[in-house]
Design an enzyme around this catalytic site. Structure first.
Site, PDB file in Angstrom:
ATOM      1  N   TRP A 102       0.822  -1.211   0.000  1.00 33.88           N
ATOM      2  CA  TRP A 102       0.000   0.000   0.000  1.00 33.88           C
ATOM      3  C   TRP A 102       0.850   1.251   0.000  1.00 33.88           C
ATOM      4  CZ3 TRP A 102      -4.328  -0.722  -2.099  1.00 33.88           C
ATOM      5  CH2 TRP A 102      -5.001  -1.934  -1.932  1.00 33.88           C
ATOM      6  N   ASP A 171      -2.009   7.031   6.095  1.00 32.43           N
ATOM      7  CA  ASP A 171      -3.020   6.127   5.568  1.00 32.43           C
ATOM      8  C   ASP A 171      -3.307   5.139   6.690  1.00 32.43           C
ATOM      9  OD1 ASP A 171      -4.517   4.136   4.424  1.00 32.43           O
ATOM     10  OD2 ASP A 171      -3.053   3.578   2.887  1.00 32.43           O
ATOM     11  N   LYS A 195     -13.227  -1.373   6.765  1.00 34.03           N
ATOM     12  CA  LYS A 195     -12.609  -2.402   7.607  1.00 34.03           C
ATOM     13  C   LYS A 195     -13.137  -2.302   9.043  1.00 34.03           C
ATOM     14  CE  LYS A 195      -8.799  -1.948   4.473  1.00 34.03           C
ATOM     15  NZ  LYS A 195      -9.086  -3.016   3.530  1.00 34.03           N
TER      16      LYS A 195
HETATM   17  N1  PMP Z   1      -4.357   1.517   2.019  1.00 29.17           N
HETATM   18  C1  PMP Z   1      -4.482   0.398   2.735  1.00 29.17           C
HETATM   19  C2  PMP Z   1      -3.597   0.190   3.910  1.00 29.17           C
HETATM   20  C3  PMP Z   1      -5.459  -0.550   2.379  1.00 29.17           C
HETATM   21  O1  PMP Z   1      -5.604  -1.667   3.097  1.00 29.17           O
HETATM   22  C4  PMP Z   1      -6.281  -0.314   1.260  1.00 29.17           C
HETATM   23  C5  PMP Z   1      -7.378  -1.270   0.840  1.00 29.17           C
HETATM   24  N2  PMP Z   1      -7.314  -2.530   1.270  1.00 29.17           N
HETATM   25  C6  PMP Z   1      -6.077   0.856   0.533  1.00 29.17           C
HETATM   26  C7  PMP Z   1      -5.135   1.753   0.950  1.00 29.17           C
HETATM   27  C8  PMP Z   1      -6.916   1.168  -0.676  1.00 29.17           C
HETATM   28  O2  PMP Z   1      -8.157   1.510  -0.214  1.00 29.17           O
HETATM   29  P1  PMP Z   1      -9.430   1.677  -1.136  1.00 29.17           P
HETATM   30  O3  PMP Z   1      -9.755   0.331  -1.672  1.00 29.17           O
HETATM   31  O4  PMP Z   1     -10.443   2.192  -0.156  1.00 29.17           O
HETATM   32  O5  PMP Z   1      -9.101   2.656  -2.191  1.00 29.17           O
END
Ligand code: PMP
Length: 361
Positions: A102, A171, A195
């Protein structure tokens, strides 16, 4: 109906009582003869829902008065772009703790809107640990240091925040509302609701108000934090159902004892699974550094992919769903978010021990 114990990584399990409440309210919201999702987002009924969701989020997380709470669409993924778009316009660069999949995505997206660089990278170590605070090095001319508090795929979590002079941008998608946040260190905190706080579709962003004077104005409207803040997250039609669900989940969090209760339960749940791993004489193996073990996403391996597939399939028959690891890394992943009952994790720990007894050579 028998409900599965749902270990999905997100969208993920929600409090059963909230699902029932939403079901009961869905068709005829509070006796008004229409569903909430059929109403104008400017109606007093809906405005009350959004107002209470944002107020509760601030209250539960102890957000100081000088932050604006925004609820946006586009997921955390859109924030990967909005952060650099809004903050890097003057030629400053964005530093990133490159802690896994991520963080890498966030850093790569930033490079389209300014200079981004890794102030620390876990790539050489296979992204199995978070940095210690003094390992993170920020260059002159850096506007912010971006951190990913919990790597949902890699199963590692930051326990100590980097010791740097520049503001942090976080994030917190996968450990939001499960831990306290040192607000004095952050300018922006963001994450999707799907989540720990509700269904997909709502992204909760906290922005320090003082930075809104300096954010980029040369952007399309939806991409500007200052516009969303000025319009109270009603610049355009918000995702009303996702926000309604978030408001109900946050009420549930409050009724359970708020952030301290969520924090305590996260520690109990994760200790149950790590305990089962550590007591298995290497039958189950955690690929991550012990000090960086995530309390939200516990990842582990067995000796072969065949055995892992058998584990997932037998667990599913025993009522435990979605234990398969992320497609990029394989293995097993148990996501243990706020709505996961402790009894569900006890069932998993017991299953791990039974499975080992039945299959160890
Ligand atoms: N950052 C993290 C740590 C994530 O776990 C996720 C999604 N699993 C995201 C960003 C991306 O998020 P989204 O699908 O809401 O765009």
């Amino acid at each position: 109906m028998s409900r599965q114990v749902n270990f999905a990584a997100g969208p993920s399990t929600l409090p059963y009582d909230v699902l029932l409440e939403a079901q009961a309210e869905f068709v005829d919201y509070h006796g008004g003869g229409v569903s909430l999702i059929e109403m104008s987002h400017r109606s007093p009924e809906y405005e009350a829902v959004q107002g209470s969701a944002l107020e509760l989020a601030k209250e539960l997380l102890g957000v100081p008065e000088d932050f604006d709470a925004l609820v946006l669409q586009g997921g955390a993924t859109l924030q990967f772009a909005m952060v650099p778009m809004n903050l890097l316009h003057g030629g400053a660069s964005g530093a990133y703790v490159d802690s896994g999949s991520w963080a890498s995505k966030a850093m790569a997206d930033a490079s389209h809107h300014g200079e981004s660089y890794a102030a620390w990278s876990g790539a050489d170590g296979g992204y199995t640990a978070m940095p210690s605070p003094d390992e993170v090095e920020v260059r002159p001319g850096t506007r912010y240091l971006h951190v990913t508090s919990n790597e949902t795929i890699g199963g590692i979590q930051m326990t100590q925040w980097p010791d740097v002079e520049v503001p942090l941008v976080g994030d917190m998608s996968s450990d939001y509302m499960s831990r306290t946040i040192p607000w004095d260190r952050f300018d922006i905190v963001y994450g999707g609701a799907q989540k720990n706080m509700g269904p997909a579709g709502a992204t909760l962003v906290f922005v320090r108000r003082s930075i809104l004077d300096e954010t980029n104005r040369d952007l399309a409207s939806y991409l500007r934090y200052d516009i969303h803040a000025a319009k109270g997250s009603m610049y355009n039609t918000p995702p009303v159902f996702a926000i309604y669900m978030m408001s109900r989940v946050l009420e549930w969090v409050k009724a359970q004892g708020g952030l301290p209760a969520m924090e305590e339960r996260a520690a109990i749940r994760s200790a149950l699974v790590y305990g089962a791993i550590d007591a298995s004489d290497g039958y189950y193996r955690s690929p991550v550094d012990a000090a960086s073990r995530s309390k939200m996403n516990v990842v582990f391996r067995l000796s072969s992919e065949e055995l892992e597939a058998q584990f997932v399939s037998e667990a599913s028959e025993a009522g435990m769903a979605n234990l398969k690891g992320h497609r990029d890394v394989g293995g097993i992943r148990a996501s243990l978010y706020n709505a996961m009952p402790i009894e569900g994790v006890e069932l998993l720990a017991e299953f791990m021990s039974d499975f080992r007894r039945a299959n160890a050579e």
